[in-house]
Design a protein around this motif. Structure first.
Motif, PDB file in Angstrom:
ATOM      1  N   LYS A  68      17.417   4.830  19.621  1.00  0.00           N
ATOM      2  CA  LYS A  68      17.658   5.886  18.642  1.00  0.00           C
ATOM      3  C   LYS A  68      19.092   6.399  18.708  1.00  0.00           C
ATOM      4  CE  LYS A  68      13.290   5.598  17.649  1.00  0.00           C
ATOM      5  NZ  LYS A  68      12.792   4.763  18.754  1.00  0.00           N
ATOM      6  N   PHE A  69      19.694   6.381  19.904  1.00  0.00           N
ATOM      7  CA  PHE A  69      21.094   6.771  20.052  1.00  0.00           C
ATOM      8  C   PHE A  69      21.996   5.750  19.359  1.00  0.00           C
ATOM      9  CE2 PHE A  69      18.988   9.205  23.194  1.00  0.00           C
ATOM     10  CZ  PHE A  69      19.800  10.260  23.560  1.00  0.00           C
ATOM     11  N   ALA A  70      21.659   4.479  19.556  1.00  0.00           N
ATOM     12  CA  ALA A  70      22.438   3.412  18.919  1.00  0.00           C
ATOM     13  C   ALA A  70      22.331   3.483  17.398  1.00  0.00           C
ATOM     14  CB  ALA A  70      21.962   2.049  19.418  1.00  0.00           C
ATOM     15  N   VAL A  71      21.172   3.917  16.896  1.00  0.00           N
ATOM     16  CA  VAL A  71      20.947   4.006  15.447  1.00  0.00           C
ATOM     17  C   VAL A  71      21.844   5.060  14.803  1.00  0.00           C
ATOM     18  CG1 VAL A  71      19.280   4.808  13.713  1.00  0.00           C
ATOM     19  CG2 VAL A  71      18.592   3.093  15.392  1.00  0.00           C
ATOM     20  N   ILE A  72      21.920   6.233  15.411  1.00  0.00           N
ATOM     21  CA  ILE A  72      22.615   7.340  14.738  1.00  0.00           C
ATOM     22  C   ILE A  72      24.137   7.222  14.839  1.00  0.00           C
ATOM     23  CG2 ILE A  72      22.698   8.972  16.686  1.00  0.00           C
ATOM     24  CD1 ILE A  72      21.928  11.174  14.614  1.00  0.00           C
ATOM     25  N   THR A  73      24.651   6.477  15.826  1.00  0.00           N
ATOM     26  CA  THR A  73      26.103   6.455  16.031  1.00  0.00           C
ATOM     27  C   THR A  73      26.873   5.905  14.828  1.00  0.00           C
ATOM     28  OG1 THR A  73      25.745   6.270  18.411  1.00  0.00           O
ATOM     29  CG2 THR A  73      27.949   5.764  17.602  1.00  0.00           C
ATOM     30  N   PRO A  74      26.563   4.701  14.314  1.00  0.00           N
ATOM     31  CA  PRO A  74      27.297   4.249  13.121  1.00  0.00           C
ATOM     32  C   PRO A  74      27.001   5.092  11.890  1.00  0.00           C
ATOM     33  CG  PRO A  74      25.537   2.711  13.656  1.00  0.00           C
ATOM     34  CD  PRO A  74      25.630   3.675  14.800  1.00  0.00           C
ATOM     35  N   HIS A  96      29.550  10.438  20.196  1.00  0.00           N
ATOM     36  CA  HIS A  96      30.385  11.267  19.324  1.00  0.00           C
ATOM     37  C   HIS A  96      31.856  10.896  19.352  1.00  0.00           C
ATOM     38  CE1 HIS A  96      26.982  13.674  18.208  1.00  0.00           C
ATOM     39  NE2 HIS A  96      26.665  13.795  19.479  1.00  0.00           N
ATOM     40  N   MET A  97      32.397  10.597  20.515  1.00  0.00           N
ATOM     41  CA  MET A  97      33.797  10.178  20.532  1.00  0.00           C
ATOM     42  C   MET A  97      33.973   8.825  19.857  1.00  0.00           C
ATOM     43  SD  MET A  97      35.543  11.389  24.124  1.00  0.00           S
ATOM     44  CE  MET A  97      37.005  10.423  23.733  1.00  0.00           C
ATOM     45  N   SER A  98      33.059   7.903  20.114  1.00  0.00           N
ATOM     46  CA  SER A  98      33.175   6.582  19.476  1.00  0.00           C
ATOM     47  C   SER A  98      33.054   6.700  17.966  1.00  0.00           C
ATOM     48  CB  SER A  98      32.116   5.614  20.029  1.00  0.00           C
ATOM     49  OG  SER A  98      30.814   6.008  19.650  1.00  0.00           O
ATOM     50  N   LEU A 154      27.830  -4.950   7.262  1.00  0.00           N
ATOM     51  CA  LEU A 154      28.558  -5.806   8.209  1.00  0.00           C
ATOM     52  C   LEU A 154      29.264  -4.954   9.257  1.00  0.00           C
ATOM     53  CD1 LEU A 154      29.640  -8.566   9.113  1.00  0.00           C
ATOM     54  CD2 LEU A 154      31.480  -8.300   7.420  1.00  0.00           C
ATOM     55  N   PHE A 155      29.853  -3.851   8.822  1.00  0.00           N
ATOM     56  CA  PHE A 155      30.529  -2.952   9.761  1.00  0.00           C
ATOM     57  C   PHE A 155      29.558  -2.418  10.809  1.00  0.00           C
ATOM     58  CE2 PHE A 155      31.169   1.528  10.870  1.00  0.00           C
ATOM     59  CZ  PHE A 155      32.332   1.420  11.623  1.00  0.00           C
ATOM     60  N   ILE A 156      28.352  -2.015  10.379  1.00  0.00           N
ATOM     61  CA  ILE A 156      27.347  -1.510  11.321  1.00  0.00           C
ATOM     62  C   ILE A 156      27.101  -2.511  12.437  1.00  0.00           C
ATOM     63  CG2 ILE A 156      24.906  -0.975  11.635  1.00  0.00           C
ATOM     64  CD1 ILE A 156      24.829   0.295   8.965  1.00  0.00           C
ATOM     65  N   VAL A 157      26.906  -3.764  12.061  1.00  0.00           N
ATOM     66  CA  VAL A 157      26.602  -4.811  13.039  1.00  0.00           C
ATOM     67  C   VAL A 157      27.764  -4.981  14.019  1.00  0.00           C
ATOM     68  CG1 VAL A 157      26.149  -7.272  13.345  1.00  0.00           C
ATOM     69  CG2 VAL A 157      25.015  -6.008  11.491  1.00  0.00           C
ATOM     70  N   LEU A 158      28.969  -5.125  13.485  1.00  0.00           N
ATOM     71  CA  LEU A 158      30.138  -5.364  14.336  1.00  0.00           C
ATOM     72  C   LEU A 158      30.445  -4.152  15.216  1.00  0.00           C
ATOM     73  CD1 LEU A 158      32.479  -7.232  11.803  1.00  0.00           C
ATOM     74  CD2 LEU A 158      31.068  -8.227  13.626  1.00  0.00           C
ATOM     75  N   PHE A 159      30.369  -2.953  14.652  1.00  0.00           N
ATOM     76  CA  PHE A 159      30.636  -1.746  15.430  1.00  0.00           C
ATOM     77  C   PHE A 159      29.630  -1.604  16.575  1.00  0.00           C
ATOM     78  CE2 PHE A 159      29.686   2.701  16.359  1.00  0.00           C
ATOM     79  CZ  PHE A 159      30.941   3.199  16.662  1.00  0.00           C
ATOM     80  N   SER A 160      28.362  -1.826  16.274  1.00  0.00           N
ATOM     81  CA  SER A 160      27.328  -1.680  17.301  1.00  0.00           C
ATOM     82  C   SER A 160      27.534  -2.669  18.445  1.00  0.00           C
ATOM     83  CB  SER A 160      25.940  -1.868  16.679  1.00  0.00           C
ATOM     84  OG  SER A 160      25.684  -0.872  15.702  1.00  0.00           O
ATOM     85  N   LEU A 161      27.869  -3.920  18.100  1.00  0.00           N
ATOM     86  CA  LEU A 161      28.025  -4.952  19.123  1.00  0.00           C
ATOM     87  C   LEU A 161      29.318  -4.823  19.903  1.00  0.00           C
ATOM     88  CD1 LEU A 161      26.764  -8.129  17.200  1.00  0.00           C
ATOM     89  CD2 LEU A 161      25.507  -6.756  18.881  1.00  0.00           C
TER      90      LEU A 161
END
Length: 446
Positions: free
Chosen positions: A154-160, A218-220, A178-185
Protein backbone atom coordinates in the motif's frame (compact mmCIF):
# COMPACT_ATOMS: atom_id res chain seq x y z
CA UNK A 1 -11.03 4.24 -34.36
CA UNK A 2 -7.47 3.04 -34.87
CA UNK A 3 -5.85 1.56 -31.76
CA UNK A 4 -2.46 3.07 -30.94
CA UNK A 5 0.31 0.47 -31.04
CA UNK A 6 1.57 1.15 -27.52
CA UNK A 7 -1.82 0.14 -26.10
CA UNK A 8 -1.61 -3.14 -28.03
CA UNK A 9 1.91 -3.76 -26.70
CA UNK A 10 0.76 -2.99 -23.15
CA UNK A 11 -2.14 -5.43 -23.47
CA UNK A 12 0.18 -8.16 -24.76
CA UNK A 13 2.47 -7.60 -21.77
CA UNK A 14 -0.51 -8.00 -19.41
CA UNK A 15 -1.49 -11.24 -21.15
CA UNK A 16 2.05 -12.61 -20.80
CA UNK A 17 2.16 -11.67 -17.11
CA UNK A 18 -1.17 -13.42 -16.50
CA UNK A 19 0.11 -16.60 -18.16
CA UNK A 20 3.44 -16.49 -16.32
CA UNK A 21 1.56 -16.24 -13.04
CA UNK A 22 0.16 -19.72 -13.67
CA UNK A 23 3.61 -21.29 -13.90
CA UNK A 24 4.82 -23.04 -10.75
CA UNK A 25 8.56 -22.90 -10.10
CA UNK A 26 8.30 -25.23 -7.11
CA UNK A 27 9.41 -22.72 -4.49
CA UNK A 28 6.08 -21.51 -3.18
CA UNK A 29 5.77 -24.04 -0.39
CA UNK A 30 9.42 -24.15 0.68
CA UNK A 31 9.88 -23.28 4.35
CA UNK A 32 12.99 -21.12 4.60
CA UNK A 33 15.29 -20.80 7.59
CA UNK A 34 14.32 -17.19 8.15
CA UNK A 35 10.68 -18.07 8.96
CA UNK A 36 9.35 -18.76 12.42
CA UNK A 37 6.64 -21.24 13.38
CA UNK A 38 2.93 -20.47 13.31
CA UNK A 39 2.90 -20.33 17.12
CA UNK A 40 4.80 -17.01 16.91
CA UNK A 41 1.86 -15.29 15.24
CA UNK A 42 0.20 -12.78 17.56
CA UNK A 43 -3.54 -12.45 16.92
CA UNK A 44 -3.78 -8.86 18.15
CA UNK A 45 -0.84 -7.75 15.99
CA UNK A 46 -2.28 -9.54 12.98
CA UNK A 47 -5.73 -7.99 13.46
CA UNK A 48 -4.23 -4.50 13.79
CA UNK A 49 -2.01 -4.77 10.69
CA UNK A 50 -4.94 -6.15 8.66
CA UNK A 51 -6.87 -3.04 9.72
CA UNK A 52 -3.91 -0.74 9.10
CA UNK A 53 -3.44 -2.18 5.60
CA UNK A 54 -7.04 -1.31 4.77
CA UNK A 55 -6.55 2.19 6.17
CA UNK A 56 -3.46 2.80 4.04
CA UNK A 57 -5.29 1.54 0.94
CA UNK A 58 -8.03 4.09 1.65
CA UNK A 59 -5.46 6.88 1.43
CA UNK A 60 -5.08 6.49 -2.34
CA UNK A 61 -8.80 7.10 -3.09
CA UNK A 62 -8.56 9.90 -0.50
CA UNK A 63 -5.67 11.39 -2.44
CA UNK A 64 -7.71 11.23 -5.63
CA UNK A 65 -10.43 13.39 -4.05
CA UNK A 66 -7.82 15.71 -2.52
CA UNK A 67 -6.14 16.30 -5.88
CA UNK A 68 -9.30 16.05 -7.97
CA UNK A 69 -10.98 18.92 -6.12
CA UNK A 70 -7.98 21.20 -6.66
CA UNK A 71 -7.71 21.01 -10.45
CA UNK A 72 -9.90 22.68 -13.07
CA UNK A 73 -13.29 21.18 -13.88
CA UNK A 74 -12.12 19.78 -17.24
CA UNK A 75 -9.47 17.64 -15.53
CA UNK A 76 -11.17 16.24 -12.43
CA UNK A 77 -11.75 12.69 -13.69
CA UNK A 78 -8.30 12.34 -15.28
CA UNK A 79 -6.58 13.59 -12.12
CA UNK A 80 -8.56 11.24 -9.88
CA UNK A 81 -7.95 8.30 -12.20
CA UNK A 82 -4.20 8.88 -12.08
CA UNK A 83 -4.34 8.08 -8.37
CA UNK A 84 -6.81 5.21 -8.67
CA UNK A 85 -4.90 3.48 -11.45
CA UNK A 86 -1.85 3.19 -9.20
CA UNK A 87 -3.83 0.69 -7.12
CA UNK A 88 -3.90 -1.60 -10.14
CA UNK A 89 -0.49 -1.03 -11.70
CA UNK A 90 1.67 -1.02 -8.57
CA UNK A 91 -0.20 -3.90 -6.89
CA UNK A 92 0.54 -6.19 -9.85
CA UNK A 93 4.11 -4.91 -10.11
CA UNK A 94 4.62 -5.47 -6.37
CA UNK A 95 3.55 -9.11 -6.62
CA UNK A 96 5.71 -9.78 -9.68
CA UNK A 97 9.00 -8.24 -8.61
CA UNK A 98 8.54 -5.07 -6.52
CA UNK A 99 8.45 -6.85 -3.17
CA UNK A 100 11.55 -8.86 -4.05
CA UNK A 101 13.44 -5.71 -5.02
CA UNK A 102 12.35 -4.02 -1.78
CA UNK A 103 12.68 -6.82 0.76
CA UNK A 104 14.63 -9.59 -0.93
CA UNK A 105 18.12 -10.49 0.25
CA UNK A 106 20.52 -7.60 -0.19
CA UNK A 107 22.52 -6.94 -3.32
CA UNK A 108 24.92 -4.12 -2.57
CA UNK A 109 28.41 -3.11 -1.58
CA UNK A 110 30.93 -4.12 1.05
CA UNK A 111 32.56 -1.57 3.36
CA UNK A 112 35.25 -2.89 5.72
CA UNK A 113 34.02 -6.41 5.11
CA UNK A 114 30.40 -5.61 5.99
CA UNK A 115 27.68 -5.89 3.36
CA UNK A 116 25.24 -3.00 2.85
CA UNK A 117 22.21 -3.49 0.64
CA UNK A 118 21.19 -1.20 -2.20
CA UNK A 119 18.49 -3.38 -3.79
CA UNK A 120 16.84 -6.71 -3.06
CA UNK A 121 17.30 -9.95 -5.02
CA UNK A 122 14.61 -9.69 -7.74
CA UNK A 123 14.18 -13.48 -7.96
CA UNK A 124 13.70 -14.23 -4.27
CA UNK A 125 9.97 -13.59 -4.05
CA UNK A 126 9.09 -13.50 -7.75
CA UNK A 127 5.29 -13.60 -8.14
CA UNK A 128 5.14 -13.83 -4.32
CA UNK A 129 6.66 -17.31 -4.42
CA UNK A 130 8.04 -17.98 -0.97
CA UNK A 131 5.94 -15.25 0.67
CA UNK A 132 4.75 -17.52 3.44
CA UNK A 133 1.87 -17.13 5.86
CA UNK A 134 4.42 -17.80 8.61
CA UNK A 135 6.14 -14.87 10.34
CA UNK A 136 9.57 -13.69 9.20
CA UNK A 137 12.08 -13.48 12.05
CA UNK A 138 13.84 -10.34 10.76
CA UNK A 139 11.07 -8.33 9.07
CA UNK A 140 7.85 -9.06 10.96
CA UNK A 141 8.13 -11.68 13.68
CA UNK A 142 4.55 -11.69 15.01
CA UNK A 143 2.41 -11.43 11.86
CA UNK A 144 2.20 -13.53 8.68
CA UNK A 145 4.90 -12.55 6.19
CA UNK A 146 2.19 -12.33 3.52
CA UNK A 147 0.43 -9.65 5.57
CA UNK A 148 3.68 -7.70 5.92
CA UNK A 149 4.11 -7.83 2.12
CA UNK A 150 0.56 -6.57 1.56
CA UNK A 151 0.93 -3.79 4.13
CA UNK A 152 4.11 -2.58 2.41
CA UNK A 153 2.38 -2.82 -0.97
CA UNK A 154 0.00 0.00 0.00
CA UNK A 155 2.96 2.33 0.61
CA UNK A 156 4.33 1.50 -2.83
CA UNK A 157 0.89 2.20 -4.35
CA UNK A 158 0.44 5.72 -3.00
CA UNK A 159 3.98 7.00 -3.70
CA UNK A 160 3.71 7.48 -7.50
CA UNK A 161 0.13 8.69 -7.02
CA UNK A 162 1.48 11.55 -4.89
CA UNK A 163 3.65 12.68 -7.81
CA UNK A 164 0.68 13.23 -10.13
CA UNK A 165 -0.29 16.57 -8.63
CA UNK A 166 2.84 18.19 -10.05
CA UNK A 167 2.03 17.53 -13.72
CA UNK A 168 -1.77 17.52 -13.51
CA UNK A 169 -3.72 18.80 -16.51
CA UNK A 170 -1.04 18.05 -19.12
CA UNK A 171 0.24 14.44 -18.96
CA UNK A 172 -0.55 11.68 -21.46
CA UNK A 173 -2.20 8.79 -19.62
CA UNK A 174 -0.37 5.87 -21.28
CA UNK A 175 2.98 7.57 -20.72
CA UNK A 176 2.03 8.13 -17.10
CA UNK A 177 1.43 4.38 -16.74
CA UNK A 178 4.93 3.75 -18.06
CA UNK A 179 6.30 6.30 -15.60
CA UNK A 180 4.59 4.51 -12.68
CA UNK A 181 6.31 1.25 -13.58
CA UNK A 182 9.76 2.77 -14.07
CA UNK A 183 9.56 5.00 -10.99
CA UNK A 184 8.44 2.12 -8.77
CA UNK A 185 11.20 -0.20 -9.98
CA UNK A 186 14.08 2.26 -10.25
CA UNK A 187 13.40 4.84 -7.51
CA UNK A 188 11.00 3.49 -4.91
CA UNK A 189 12.29 -0.06 -4.46
CA UNK A 190 15.99 0.80 -3.90
CA UNK A 191 15.06 3.54 -1.42
CA UNK A 192 12.72 1.15 0.36
CA UNK A 193 15.44 -1.51 0.59
CA UNK A 194 18.18 0.88 1.69
CA UNK A 195 16.08 2.37 4.49
CA UNK A 196 13.76 -0.39 5.74
CA UNK A 197 15.67 -3.61 5.10
CA UNK A 198 17.90 -4.56 8.08
CA UNK A 199 21.03 -4.66 5.89
CA UNK A 200 20.08 -1.58 3.86
CA UNK A 201 22.80 0.99 3.23
CA UNK A 202 20.97 3.99 4.70
CA UNK A 203 19.64 1.95 7.59
CA UNK A 204 22.73 -0.02 8.63
CA UNK A 205 25.55 2.34 7.64
CA UNK A 206 24.00 5.80 8.09
CA UNK A 207 21.55 4.83 10.85
CA UNK A 208 18.64 6.69 9.21
CA UNK A 209 15.43 6.79 11.22
CA UNK A 210 12.32 6.70 9.03
CA UNK A 211 9.41 5.29 10.99
CA UNK A 212 6.75 5.26 8.29
CA UNK A 213 8.06 6.70 5.02
CA UNK A 214 9.03 10.35 5.23
CA UNK A 215 12.09 9.54 3.15
CA UNK A 216 10.93 6.49 1.22
CA UNK A 217 7.53 7.91 0.26
CA UNK A 218 7.37 11.69 0.63
CA UNK A 219 10.87 12.82 -0.24
CA UNK A 220 11.01 10.50 -3.25
CA UNK A 221 7.58 11.68 -4.43
CA UNK A 222 8.40 15.33 -3.72
CA UNK A 223 11.62 15.35 -5.73
CA UNK A 224 10.00 13.31 -8.50
CA UNK A 225 7.26 15.94 -8.60
CA UNK A 226 9.82 18.72 -8.96
CA UNK A 227 11.56 16.85 -11.78
CA UNK A 228 8.24 16.17 -13.49
CA UNK A 229 7.16 19.81 -13.40
CA UNK A 230 10.49 20.79 -14.98
CA UNK A 231 10.37 18.12 -17.71
CA UNK A 232 6.75 18.68 -18.74
CA UNK A 233 6.99 22.46 -18.56
CA UNK A 234 4.34 25.02 -17.78
CA UNK A 235 0.70 24.65 -18.75
CA UNK A 236 -0.66 26.94 -21.46
CA UNK A 237 -2.98 28.46 -18.86
CA UNK A 238 -1.20 27.89 -15.56
CA UNK A 239 -3.73 29.66 -13.35
CA UNK A 240 -6.87 27.78 -12.40
CA UNK A 241 -9.47 27.86 -9.66
CA UNK A 242 -10.10 24.70 -7.61
CA UNK A 243 -13.15 23.03 -9.07
CA UNK A 244 -14.59 21.41 -5.94
CA UNK A 245 -13.39 22.38 -2.46
CA UNK A 246 -15.81 19.84 -0.96
CA UNK A 247 -13.79 17.09 -2.70
CA UNK A 248 -10.63 18.48 -1.10
CA UNK A 249 -12.24 18.40 2.35
CA UNK A 250 -13.46 14.85 1.80
CA UNK A 251 -10.05 13.75 0.54
CA UNK A 252 -8.30 15.34 3.50
CA UNK A 253 -10.58 13.49 5.92
CA UNK A 254 -9.90 10.18 4.16
CA UNK A 255 -6.15 10.85 4.15
CA UNK A 256 -6.08 11.81 7.83
CA UNK A 257 -8.11 8.72 8.74
CA UNK A 258 -5.96 6.45 6.60
CA UNK A 259 -2.74 7.99 7.93
CA UNK A 260 -3.33 6.30 11.28
CA UNK A 261 -2.75 3.01 9.48
CA UNK A 262 0.20 4.52 7.62
CA UNK A 263 2.00 5.65 10.79
CA UNK A 264 0.62 3.62 13.70
CA UNK A 265 0.58 0.51 11.51
CA UNK A 266 4.30 0.89 10.91
CA UNK A 267 4.90 -0.31 14.47
CA UNK A 268 3.91 -3.71 12.97
CA UNK A 269 2.29 -4.58 16.28
CA UNK A 270 -0.58 -3.58 18.55
CA UNK A 271 1.64 -2.03 21.20
CA UNK A 272 2.67 1.20 22.93
CA UNK A 273 4.70 2.37 19.91
CA UNK A 274 1.59 2.14 17.74
CA UNK A 275 -0.34 4.16 20.32
CA UNK A 276 2.39 6.81 20.40
CA UNK A 277 2.47 7.01 16.59
CA UNK A 278 -1.33 7.32 16.55
CA UNK A 279 -1.17 10.26 18.96
CA UNK A 280 1.75 12.12 17.37
CA UNK A 281 0.15 11.75 13.94
CA UNK A 282 -3.05 13.56 14.83
CA UNK A 283 -1.38 16.21 17.03
CA UNK A 284 1.17 17.17 14.35
CA UNK A 285 -1.56 17.41 11.74
CA UNK A 286 -3.79 19.51 13.99
CA UNK A 287 -0.91 21.86 14.83
CA UNK A 288 0.04 22.26 11.17
CA UNK A 289 -3.55 22.93 10.10
CA UNK A 290 -4.06 25.68 12.67
CA UNK A 291 -0.61 27.17 12.05
CA UNK A 292 -1.23 27.23 8.29
CA UNK A 293 -4.46 29.22 8.46
CA UNK A 294 -3.07 31.67 11.05
CA UNK A 295 0.10 32.14 9.01
CA UNK A 296 -2.04 32.79 5.92
CA UNK A 297 -4.02 35.42 7.81
CA UNK A 298 -1.06 37.36 9.18
CA UNK A 299 0.33 37.44 5.63
CA UNK A 300 -2.82 39.07 4.30
CA UNK A 301 -4.49 35.96 2.91
CA UNK A 302 -7.97 34.92 4.00
CA UNK A 303 -8.59 31.78 6.02
CA UNK A 304 -9.68 29.10 3.55
CA UNK A 305 -10.86 25.51 3.61
CA UNK A 306 -8.19 24.74 1.02
CA UNK A 307 -5.47 26.17 3.26
CA UNK A 308 -6.71 24.22 6.28
CA UNK A 309 -6.66 20.99 4.25
CA UNK A 310 -3.19 21.57 2.84
CA UNK A 311 -1.88 22.45 6.30
CA UNK A 312 -3.31 19.25 7.78
CA UNK A 313 -1.67 17.11 5.09
CA UNK A 314 1.68 18.90 5.51
CA UNK A 315 1.57 18.05 9.21
CA UNK A 316 0.88 14.40 8.39
CA UNK A 317 3.82 14.35 5.98
CA UNK A 318 6.20 15.94 8.48
CA UNK A 319 5.42 13.59 11.36
CA UNK A 320 5.62 10.43 9.26
CA UNK A 321 9.36 9.69 9.72
CA UNK A 322 9.24 10.63 13.40
CA UNK A 323 5.85 9.25 14.47
CA UNK A 324 7.09 6.44 16.72
CA UNK A 325 10.28 8.17 17.83
CA UNK A 326 9.15 11.51 19.36
CA UNK A 327 6.93 12.74 22.17
CA UNK A 328 3.53 14.35 21.71
CA UNK A 329 4.93 17.77 22.63
CA UNK A 330 7.68 17.38 20.03
CA UNK A 331 5.09 16.33 17.43
CA UNK A 332 3.19 19.57 18.07
CA UNK A 333 6.35 21.56 17.36
CA UNK A 334 7.08 19.48 14.24
CA UNK A 335 3.63 20.31 12.83
CA UNK A 336 3.98 23.98 13.75
CA UNK A 337 7.40 24.66 12.23
CA UNK A 338 6.86 22.55 9.11
CA UNK A 339 3.61 24.38 8.31
CA UNK A 340 5.44 27.72 8.36
CA UNK A 341 8.28 26.49 6.14
CA UNK A 342 5.98 24.71 3.68
CA UNK A 343 3.55 27.64 3.51
CA UNK A 344 6.45 29.95 2.74
CA UNK A 345 7.60 27.65 -0.06
CA UNK A 346 4.09 27.32 -1.52
CA UNK A 347 3.91 31.10 -1.84
CA UNK A 348 7.51 31.64 -2.98
CA UNK A 349 7.30 33.35 -6.37
CA UNK A 350 10.42 31.66 -7.77
CA UNK A 351 9.03 28.19 -7.07
CA UNK A 352 5.70 29.23 -8.59
CA UNK A 353 7.47 29.78 -11.93
CA UNK A 354 8.08 26.04 -12.23
CA UNK A 355 4.32 25.28 -12.39
CA UNK A 356 4.13 22.41 -9.97
CA UNK A 357 0.35 22.33 -10.43
CA UNK A 358 -0.69 21.33 -6.90
CA UNK A 359 2.51 22.33 -5.06
CA UNK A 360 3.57 18.73 -4.47
CA UNK A 361 7.23 19.57 -3.90
CA UNK A 362 6.45 22.45 -1.52
CA UNK A 363 4.16 20.18 0.52
CA UNK A 364 5.46 16.61 0.25
CA UNK A 365 9.06 17.31 -0.69
CA UNK A 366 9.64 20.09 1.83
CA UNK A 367 7.45 18.32 4.38
CA UNK A 368 9.52 15.15 3.98
CA UNK A 369 12.79 17.09 4.26
CA UNK A 370 11.62 18.91 7.38
CA UNK A 371 10.40 15.63 8.84
CA UNK A 372 13.77 13.98 8.30
CA UNK A 373 15.69 16.94 9.77
CA UNK A 374 13.43 17.16 12.81
CA UNK A 375 13.55 13.40 13.32
CA UNK A 376 17.35 13.66 13.28
CA UNK A 377 17.08 16.31 16.02
CA UNK A 378 14.40 14.86 18.32
CA UNK A 379 14.16 11.07 17.85
CA UNK A 380 14.43 9.19 21.14
CA UNK A 381 16.60 6.14 21.62
CA UNK A 382 20.29 5.38 21.88
CA UNK A 383 22.28 7.18 19.15
CA UNK A 384 19.05 8.15 17.44
CA UNK A 385 19.36 11.91 16.98
CA UNK A 386 21.17 15.14 17.80
CA UNK A 387 19.58 15.33 21.25
CA UNK A 388 19.98 11.61 21.90
CA UNK A 389 23.30 10.71 20.35
CA UNK A 390 25.15 13.87 19.41
CA UNK A 391 26.26 15.74 16.29
CA UNK A 392 27.79 12.73 14.50
CA UNK A 393 24.41 10.97 14.43
CA UNK A 394 22.78 14.15 13.13
CA UNK A 395 25.45 14.61 10.44
CA UNK A 396 24.91 11.03 9.27
CA UNK A 397 21.23 11.85 8.79
CA UNK A 398 22.05 15.02 6.89
CA UNK A 399 24.45 13.15 4.60
CA UNK A 400 21.73 10.58 3.96
CA UNK A 401 19.22 13.38 3.29
CA UNK A 402 21.55 14.81 0.65
CA UNK A 403 22.05 11.41 -0.98
CA UNK A 404 18.31 10.69 -1.05
CA UNK A 405 17.58 14.13 -2.51
CA UNK A 406 20.14 13.73 -5.29
CA UNK A 407 19.09 10.17 -6.06
CA UNK A 408 15.35 10.96 -6.05
CA UNK A 409 15.62 14.10 -8.19
CA UNK A 410 18.14 13.01 -10.79
CA UNK A 411 16.89 9.43 -10.85
CA UNK A 412 13.34 10.66 -11.46
CA UNK A 413 14.64 13.08 -14.10
CA UNK A 414 16.15 10.10 -15.94
CA UNK A 415 12.89 8.15 -15.58
CA UNK A 416 10.92 11.03 -17.13
CA UNK A 417 13.40 11.34 -19.99
CA UNK A 418 13.21 7.59 -20.66
CA UNK A 419 9.41 7.58 -20.48
CA UNK A 420 9.23 10.56 -22.83
CA UNK A 421 11.59 8.89 -25.29
CA UNK A 422 9.33 5.82 -25.47
CA UNK A 423 5.96 7.60 -25.37
CA UNK A 424 5.75 11.42 -25.30
CA UNK A 425 4.67 12.58 -21.85
CA UNK A 426 2.84 15.75 -22.72
CA UNK A 427 -0.52 15.89 -24.46
CA UNK A 428 -1.06 18.10 -27.48
CA UNK A 429 -2.02 21.74 -27.06
CA UNK A 430 -5.51 20.97 -28.32
CA UNK A 431 -5.94 18.10 -25.83
CA UNK A 432 -4.79 20.34 -23.00
CA UNK A 433 -7.22 23.04 -24.10
CA UNK A 434 -10.31 20.82 -24.07
CA UNK A 435 -9.18 19.07 -20.88
CA UNK A 436 -7.81 15.61 -20.19
CA UNK A 437 -11.18 14.21 -19.13
CA UNK A 438 -12.42 14.38 -22.72
CA UNK A 439 -9.17 14.12 -24.66
CA UNK A 440 -7.73 11.16 -22.72
CA UNK A 441 -10.81 9.34 -21.43
CA UNK A 442 -13.86 10.63 -23.33
CA UNK A 443 -15.58 11.31 -20.01
CA UNK A 444 -16.75 14.42 -18.23
CA UNK A 445 -18.64 15.46 -15.14
CA UNK A 446 -22.35 15.98 -15.67
Amino acid sequence: MKTEKHWVIAFIIICVIALLALLDDGTENIIRQDFLSESNINSADTAWILTASGLVLLMTPGLSFFYGGMVGRKNIISTMLQSFISLGVVSILWVIVGFSLSFGSSIGIEINGIKYGIIGDPTEYLFFNGVSTLPHKNLASTIPFLLFALFQMKFAVITPALVTGSFAERVRFISYLLFIVLFSLLIYTPLCHMIWYPDGLLNKYFGVKDFAGGTVVHMSAGFAALAGALVLGRRKRPHHEPSNTAFVLLGTGMLWFGWFGFNAGSALAANSTAALAFATTTIASAAAMITWIFFDRINGRKVSALGACIGAVVGLVAITPAAGFVSIRESLFIGFITAIVSNTMVNWKRLKQIDDTLDVFACHGIGGIMGMILTAIFAHGENASLLHGGPIVFLHHMAALLLVSIFSFFGSLAVYKLSNAIIPLRVSEESEKIGLDLSQHDEQLC
